[in-house]
Design an enzyme around this catalytic site. Structure first.
Site, PDB file in Angstrom:
ATOM      1  N   LYS A 201       0.787  -1.222  -0.024  1.00 38.71           N
ATOM      2  CA  LYS A 201      -0.010  -0.059  -0.019  1.00 38.71           C
ATOM      3  C   LYS A 201       1.066   1.369  -0.085  1.00 38.71           C
ATOM      4  CE  LYS A 201      -3.663   2.322   2.479  1.00 38.71           C
ATOM      5  NZ  LYS A 201      -4.181   2.736   3.877  1.00 38.71           N
ATOM      6  N   HIS A 220      -5.869   2.343  14.318  1.00 41.64           N
ATOM      7  CA  HIS A 220      -6.172   1.099  14.031  1.00 41.64           C
ATOM      8  C   HIS A 220      -5.117   0.240  14.309  1.00 41.64           C
ATOM      9  CE1 HIS A 220      -3.396   2.439  10.674  1.00 41.64           C
ATOM     10  NE2 HIS A 220      -3.321   1.444  10.312  1.00 41.64           N
ATOM     11  N   ASP A 222      -3.165  -3.287  12.113  1.00 41.92           N
ATOM     12  CA  ASP A 222      -3.032  -4.086  10.976  1.00 41.92           C
ATOM     13  C   ASP A 222      -3.597  -5.093  11.143  1.00 41.92           C
ATOM     14  OD1 ASP A 222      -1.704  -1.753   9.991  1.00 41.92           O
ATOM     15  OD2 ASP A 222       0.030  -2.295  10.238  1.00 41.92           O
ATOM     16  N   HIS A 276      -1.882   2.308  16.025  1.00 41.68           N
ATOM     17  CA  HIS A 276      -1.325   3.355  15.485  1.00 41.68           C
ATOM     18  C   HIS A 276      -1.915   4.152  14.371  1.00 41.68           C
ATOM     19  CE1 HIS A 276      -0.796  -0.051  12.687  1.00 41.68           C
ATOM     20  NE2 HIS A 276      -0.744   0.774  11.747  1.00 41.68           N
TER      21      HIS A 276
END
Length: 334
Positions: A201, A220, A222, A276
């Site tokens: 990404k 969020h 991962d 994070h």
């Protein structure tokens, strides 16, 4: 064009204002919630340290207590990192209509392609970021439809970086395994083995007139097993530590490693997926290049059988990775 890209919005703004939908709630605004004057110095680990027990202990400690760390002497040449970053930056500087050629198709169930919105937005709030997603490994998973043809060196730079990345991935997964008291191959096997998917990404955060009010990506963890990222030189990564938000200090040419949700699940909670978020900059564009190392969609992931017993029952459900992602992206409890 149906979706207005953040890059376009940013270029058309009046001075000192941003649209209402980008202004985060009071509990999220970085101007109010960042601990000022303290930079989080997450563990820095030298992968070439000849004392492997020391490296193993450092990674185990960081994975239990931080959920993230940085690695130096990782074996990826500086030139390979630089070329990988340059071609990604070049793509986001192309004319808008050229970028739209790679847009995520309407109604696609995959997240691959150029886009703006990723998941269900809570309270109608938007993230100050555009992105490009595409898989870079294994070859059977690659769809070159989403690989930019401009610059012409895009494919070569990505393939070169990926080639060097295999060694880092295998070393880290082996050390995670040993840190958990497992055989050295067991964590890799639990998250997909040689079918592990490398999903790139590229995040592009345009300059923002009110970086105190907006977030590039909200808080969020991962969904991957592990994430390895390189940023450009613009500060923006923040991590939550003891319930507070701090800027993360990163160092040139280090790789930033995040423990992802699937590794937390496999470890039955011993290793922590890091919470994070990304902030934005008033004057400069920030870009980051995370690669998410994900199980194949149909692989069932759960706590490793050797890490559960009567006194330590499973803390997580075993489920297909694709089902886990669907719940996360649509904000459905797991």
């Amino acid at each position: 064009m149906e979706v207005e890209r953040v890059q376009e919005i940013a270029s058309n703004l009046s001075k000192g204002t941003i649209p209402e939908e980008f202004i985060r709630t009071m509990t999220e605004q970085p101007g109010l919630t960042t601990v000022q004057g303290t930079v989080l110095e997450v563990p820095i680990i030298d992968l070439r340290d000849p004392d492997e027990q020391k490296v193993l202990k450092a990674i185990d400690d960081a994975s239990r207590n931080w959920g993230m760390f940085q690695v130096t002497n990782h074996g990826i040449p500086e030139e390979s990192i630089r070329n990988f970053q340059e071609v990604g930056k070049f793509f986001f500087e192309l004319p808008q209509e050229e970028k739209e050629v790679y847009a995520k198709p309407e109604g696609s169930k995959s997240i691959e392609g150029y886009g703006t919105k990723l998941q269900r937005e809570l309270e109608g709030k938007k993230a100050w970021v555009d992105h490009l997603f595409h898989k870079i490994w294994p070859p059977s998973e690659i769809n070159y439809q989403f690989w930019p043809k401009n610059p012409p060196s895009y494919r070569e730079a990505n393939e070169e970086y990926t080639k060097h990345m295999h060694g880092v991935v295998n070393k880290l997964l082996r050390l995670f395994s040993l840190g958990l008291g497992l055989e050295e191959h067991e964590v890799k096997k639990a998250v997909g083995g040689d079918d592990l998917v490398y999903l790139l990404k590229i995040n592009y955060y345009p300059p923002c007139p009110r970086p105190d009010l907006a977030l590039g990506v909200p808080a969020h963890t991962d969904m991957s097993a592990m994430t390895i990222l390189v940023p450009n030189d613009v500060q923006g990564l923040q991590a939550s530590k003891d319930g507070q938000w701090y800027d993360v200090k990163y160092i040139p040419n280090a790789l930033i490693i995040h423990v992802g949700d699937q590794l937390e699940i496999v470890s039955n909670g011993k290793y922590k997926s890091v919470l994070h978020r990304s902030t934005v900059n008033k004057e400069k564009a920030r870009i980051s290049w995370p690669i998410f190392f994900e199980p194949p969609a149909d692989l069932e992931v759960g706590p490793h059988p050797k890490l559960i017993n009567e006194g330590n029952p499973p803390k997580y459900k075993t489920k297909k990775f694709s089902d886990y992602c669907y719940c996360e992206l649509n904000k459905i409890p797991q």
